[in-house]
Design an enzyme around this catalytic site. Structure first.
Site, short mmCIF file in Angstrom:
data_model
loop_
_atom_site.label_atom_id
_atom_site.label_comp_id
_atom_site.label_asym_id
_atom_site.label_seq_id
_atom_site.Cartn_x
_atom_site.Cartn_y
_atom_site.Cartn_z
N GLY A 1 0.81 -1.22 0.00
CA GLY A 1 0.00 0.00 0.00
C GLY A 1 0.84 1.26 0.00
CG ASP A 2 3.91 1.98 2.99
OD1 ASP A 2 3.09 2.75 3.50
OD2 ASP A 2 4.56 1.15 3.64
#
Length: 441
Positions: free
Chosen positions: A180-181
């Site tokens: 997700g980062d």
């Protein structure tokens, strides 16, 4: 010499200066995207360094005192300054850097920024043209506004990703670390670019805020809406509403993903391609409304399962490609590493480590026709460019020594790290057109 000096004016953001006060992945990766567009990124670390420097072994990746492949994933093309912002002299240097900057990028929580005097309200008064950008785990106003927000909790867990991806009835999925980062980093980079453009019209700075949880919900838009219509997640592949959007196993035990969203339009053609001609005219299954009304989606899925088990993956790939059917064998990362598509398009770039040899790392995913693929320079030890930037600010050798002795700054005294420019394959193969890094005009 700084990294920016080595890049010699490359990229559409050449001349833009970003001061980064960030740790871990999402925010540093956003700054990396902008650095690969040519921005001068000054990464300010505390004397103990970015916490991400400790993470490689937890992912199974080694590091040395001067080479850290894990850190490189978020920090190519940056300059490395180490300041103790709890000391007045260190904060003075920080403010001198910000006075010359276009963007201040941070992942610190709001309370910490307020204690340091680096919150948006304070800096806007001092530097009215500065773009102030904060990456967060959650939004600014909800009950979790002050909570720590790693992608594992804010994106994967609370954002519905881990619970929605596995086959129904199975354990929750564990996405690759920082998945997700890296997706959220693109969102943050886009916000900063928009603010920079708007400043060309208004002459004023801007506040840019993004959070991992919101990005997860944006990515899950269809699932969130479908859930409100009763199509809840996780799903079973034996129950999907559109059998042509599903995974199937081939005769050699491999898995193929089929993506033919226009079920009604291509039903007859797909039945013929799969050797199921006798079902092409079946009005109880030849459209999605009919399929929903008849409840026969599992039946059609079963037909497709049987068909796909009659041939190995290679034969299906050839046939489906000939018929222009969107499909793809399910790749593991071992397959991605050697994928010609990734290397030919510079999605993966080979870099060389003295300790580990060649490694392929992902590049930022945006290209500009006037500049070509960005050169990459790997990360440096904590404080590697501290002296370079203090000298740019006018500090003498004696003053720098005094700052170091007081603990206000950290200076790298180890061996020099090579400033190797790693270029893409098409920039180094003999028949590729020459690519020169343009100089500033």
């Amino acid at each position: 010499m700084t990294v920016t000096d080595r890049l010699d004016g490359f990229g559409p953001l050449a001349g833009v200066t970003i001061v980064e006060l960030c740790e871990w992945v999402a925010a540093p990766a956003a700054a990396r995207i902008l650095a690969e567009m040519g921005a001068e990124v000054i990464k300010v670390e505390p004397p103990h360094g970015d916490a991400q420097r400790t993470q490689g072994p937890g992912f199974g990746i080694d590091r040395t005192a001067t080479e850290d492949p894990t850190l490189d994933l978020n920090n190519t093309n940056k300059n490395w300054v180490a300041l103790n912002l709890k000391r007045p002299e260190g904060m003075t240097v920080m403010k001198q850097l910000l006075a010359r900057a276009d963007v201040f990028m941070t992942s610190l929580r709001s309370q910490a920024l307020e204690r340091l005097g680096l919150d948006q309200e304070a800096l806007a008064k001092e530097f009215p043209r500065l773009i102030w950008a904060q990456n967060r785990g959650y939004g600014e106003w909800g009950p979790n506004r002050d909570a720590p927000g790693f992608d594992a909790v804010a994106w994967a867990a609370r954002g519905g990703v881990a619970a929605s991806f596995p086959e129904a009835g199975r354990e929750p999925a564990i996405p690759p670390q920082a998945f997700g980062d890296y997706n959220h980093a693109v969102v943050m980079a886009a916000g900063i670019l928009a603010a920079l453009f708007n400043r060309t019209r208004t002459g004023k700075g801007e506040k840019v805020v993004g959070n991992l949880y919101h990005t997860a919900l944006w990515g899950g838009s269809i699932g969130i809406l479908a859930t409100q219509s009763g199509a809840t997640y996780p799903k079973s592949r034996t129950q999907v509403p559109n059998p042509f959007n599903n995974t199937y196993q081939t005769a050699d035990g491999k898995w193929l993903l089929l993506c033919q969203p226009q079920y009604d339009k291509y039903f007859g053609a797909m039945m013929r391609i799969l050797g199921l001609d006798e079902y092409a005219g079946d009005e109880s299954v030849n459209s999605l409304p009919a399929l929903k009304a008849s409840g026969k989606a599992p039946h059609v899925i079963g037909l497709l399962e049987g068909a796909f088990r009659t041939r190995p993956m290679e034969e299906w790939t050839t046939l489906l490609t000939e018929q222009d059917v969107p499909h793809q064998a399910l790749f593991h990362y071992e397959d991605v590493i050697v994928d010609e598509e990734a290397h030919a398009n510079d999605a993966l770039r080979t870099v060389e480590y003295q300790a580990y040899g060649p490694r392929s790392i992902a590049t930022s995913p945006i290209r500009f026709g006037s500049y070509g693929d960005p050169p990459l320079l790997l990360s440096k030890p904590t404080g590697y460019h501290t002296v370079d930037y203090l000298e740019k600010l006018g500090y003498t050798t004696e003053q720098i020594a005094d700052l170091e002795a007081s603990g206000a700054v950290l200076v790298w005294h180890g061996e020099a790290v090579p400033d190797t420019l790693f270029r893409s394959r098409r920039q180094v193969v003999p028949d590729a057109p020459p690519k020169r890094i343009p100089h500033r005009t």
